[in-house]
Design a protein around this motif. Structure first.
Motif, PDB file in Angstrom:
ATOM      1  N   GLY A  60      32.279  -5.697  29.885  1.00 50.65           N
ATOM      2  CA  GLY A  60      33.396  -5.195  30.676  1.00 50.65           C
ATOM      3  C   GLY A  60      33.647  -5.988  31.945  1.00 50.65           C
ATOM      4  O   GLY A  60      34.452  -5.603  32.773  1.00 50.65           O
ATOM      5  N   MET A  61      32.956  -7.118  32.095  1.00 54.14           N
ATOM      6  CA  MET A  61      33.153  -7.952  33.282  1.00 54.14           C
ATOM      7  C   MET A  61      34.446  -8.737  33.114  1.00 54.14           C
ATOM      8  O   MET A  61      34.727  -9.230  32.029  1.00 54.14           O
ATOM      9  N   PRO A  62      35.242  -8.875  34.163  1.00 53.12           N
ATOM     10  CA  PRO A  62      36.447  -9.697  34.060  1.00 53.12           C
ATOM     11  C   PRO A  62      36.082 -11.153  33.854  1.00 53.12           C
ATOM     12  O   PRO A  62      35.069 -11.623  34.365  1.00 53.12           O
ATOM     13  N   TYR A  63      36.891 -11.874  33.091  1.00 52.67           N
ATOM     14  CA  TYR A  63      36.614 -13.282  32.798  1.00 52.67           C
ATOM     15  C   TYR A  63      37.070 -14.149  33.970  1.00 52.67           C
ATOM     16  O   TYR A  63      38.240 -14.123  34.348  1.00 52.67           O
ATOM     17  N   SER A  64      36.120 -14.879  34.543  1.00 53.77           N
ATOM     18  CA  SER A  64      36.458 -15.875  35.564  1.00 53.77           C
ATOM     19  C   SER A  64      35.268 -16.791  35.755  1.00 53.77           C
ATOM     20  O   SER A  64      34.159 -16.506  35.321  1.00 53.77           O
ATOM     21  N   GLY A  65      35.488 -17.908  36.417  1.00 56.72           N
ATOM     22  CA  GLY A  65      34.412 -18.843  36.692  1.00 56.72           C
ATOM     23  C   GLY A  65      33.354 -18.288  37.615  1.00 56.72           C
ATOM     24  O   GLY A  65      32.214 -18.731  37.617  1.00 56.72           O
ATOM     25  N   ILE A  66      33.689 -17.288  38.388  1.00 56.70           N
ATOM     26  CA  ILE A  66      32.730 -16.672  39.306  1.00 56.70           C
ATOM     27  C   ILE A  66      31.606 -15.986  38.525  1.00 56.70           C
ATOM     28  O   ILE A  66      30.457 -15.998  38.936  1.00 56.70           O
TER      29      ILE A  66
ATOM     30  N   GLN B  11      30.591  -2.996  22.484  1.00 63.09           N
ATOM     31  CA  GLN B  11      29.167  -2.696  22.544  1.00 63.09           C
ATOM     32  C   GLN B  11      28.519  -2.940  21.177  1.00 63.09           C
ATOM     33  O   GLN B  11      27.430  -3.507  21.088  1.00 63.09           O
ATOM     34  N   GLN B  12      29.188  -2.542  20.122  1.00 61.56           N
ATOM     35  CA  GLN B  12      28.664  -2.771  18.769  1.00 61.56           C
ATOM     36  C   GLN B  12      28.607  -4.258  18.436  1.00 61.56           C
ATOM     37  O   GLN B  12      27.645  -4.731  17.812  1.00 61.56           O
ATOM     38  N   ASP B  13      29.617  -5.001  18.869  1.00 60.25           N
ATOM     39  CA  ASP B  13      29.631  -6.450  18.636  1.00 60.25           C
ATOM     40  C   ASP B  13      28.453  -7.124  19.348  1.00 60.25           C
ATOM     41  O   ASP B  13      27.780  -7.983  18.775  1.00 60.25           O
ATOM     42  N   PHE B  14      28.203  -6.727  20.590  1.00 59.26           N
ATOM     43  CA  PHE B  14      27.100  -7.307  21.353  1.00 59.26           C
ATOM     44  C   PHE B  14      25.760  -6.954  20.718  1.00 59.26           C
ATOM     45  O   PHE B  14      24.847  -7.777  20.674  1.00 59.26           O
ATOM     46  N   ALA B  15      25.638  -5.731  20.208  1.00 65.23           N
ATOM     47  CA  ALA B  15      24.404  -5.315  19.534  1.00 65.23           C
ATOM     48  C   ALA B  15      24.169  -6.173  18.292  1.00 65.23           C
ATOM     49  O   ALA B  15      23.024  -6.556  18.000  1.00 65.23           O
ATOM     50  N   GLU B  16      25.235  -6.507  17.574  1.00 65.42           N
ATOM     51  CA  GLU B  16      25.107  -7.358  16.394  1.00 65.42           C
ATOM     52  C   GLU B  16      24.675  -8.770  16.776  1.00 65.42           C
ATOM     53  O   GLU B  16      23.851  -9.388  16.096  1.00 65.42           O
ATOM     54  N   VAL B  17      25.204  -9.294  17.878  1.00 71.12           N
ATOM     55  CA  VAL B  17      24.798 -10.620  18.364  1.00 71.12           C
ATOM     56  C   VAL B  17      23.305 -10.592  18.699  1.00 71.12           C
ATOM     57  O   VAL B  17      22.552 -11.498  18.329  1.00 71.12           O
TER      58      VAL B  17
ATOM     59  N   PRO C  74      38.311  -9.878  21.762  1.00 71.24           N
ATOM     60  CA  PRO C  74      39.754  -9.991  21.976  1.00 71.24           C
ATOM     61  C   PRO C  74      40.240  -8.982  23.024  1.00 71.24           C
ATOM     62  O   PRO C  74      39.680  -7.879  23.147  1.00 71.24           O
ATOM     63  N   ALA C  75      41.243  -9.359  23.776  1.00 69.82           N
ATOM     64  CA  ALA C  75      41.814  -8.460  24.789  1.00 69.82           C
ATOM     65  C   ALA C  75      42.248  -7.164  24.141  1.00 69.82           C
ATOM     66  O   ALA C  75      42.815  -7.158  23.050  1.00 69.82           O
ATOM     67  N   GLY C  76      41.942  -6.065  24.788  1.00 69.69           N
ATOM     68  CA  GLY C  76      42.335  -4.753  24.284  1.00 69.69           C
ATOM     69  C   GLY C  76      41.294  -4.095  23.398  1.00 69.69           C
ATOM     70  O   GLY C  76      41.496  -2.978  22.933  1.00 69.69           O
ATOM     71  N   THR C  77      40.169  -4.784  23.144  1.00 68.39           N
ATOM     72  CA  THR C  77      39.119  -4.205  22.315  1.00 68.39           C
ATOM     73  C   THR C  77      38.472  -3.046  23.061  1.00 68.39           C
ATOM     74  O   THR C  77      38.176  -3.146  24.248  1.00 68.39           O
ATOM     75  N   LYS C  78      38.266  -1.945  22.360  1.00 72.73           N
ATOM     76  CA  LYS C  78      37.646  -0.779  22.983  1.00 72.73           C
ATOM     77  C   LYS C  78      36.215  -1.104  23.366  1.00 72.73           C
ATOM     78  O   LYS C  78      35.518  -1.866  22.695  1.00 72.73           O
TER      79      LYS C  78
END
Length: 64
Positions: free
Chosen positions: A55-61, A28-34, A19-23
């Protein structure tokens, strides 16, 4: 009609968004769990490496 046959490259691509605004530390912890879940489901010996871009901006690029 496909000009190229489908190929199993043994690769999975996941796009995970917090979600937007997540520290960053929480993300990083969420990705480690995935990653842990993937290794558990697929099998530790079936995963050679995991690449996370956090931390990458969301876009089609980013998908290209």
């Amino acid at each position: 009609m496909d000009f190229f046959p489908s190929v199993d490259a043994g690769q999975m691509r996941l796009h995970v968004r917090a979600p937007a605004g997540t520290k960053l530390e929480e993300t990083q912890q969420d990705f480690a769990e995935v990653e842990r879940s993937i290794r558990k489901i697929v099998g530790e010996n079936q995963v050679d490496g995991v690449l996370d871009n956090i931390g990458m901006p969301y876009s089609g690029i980013n998908i290209a």
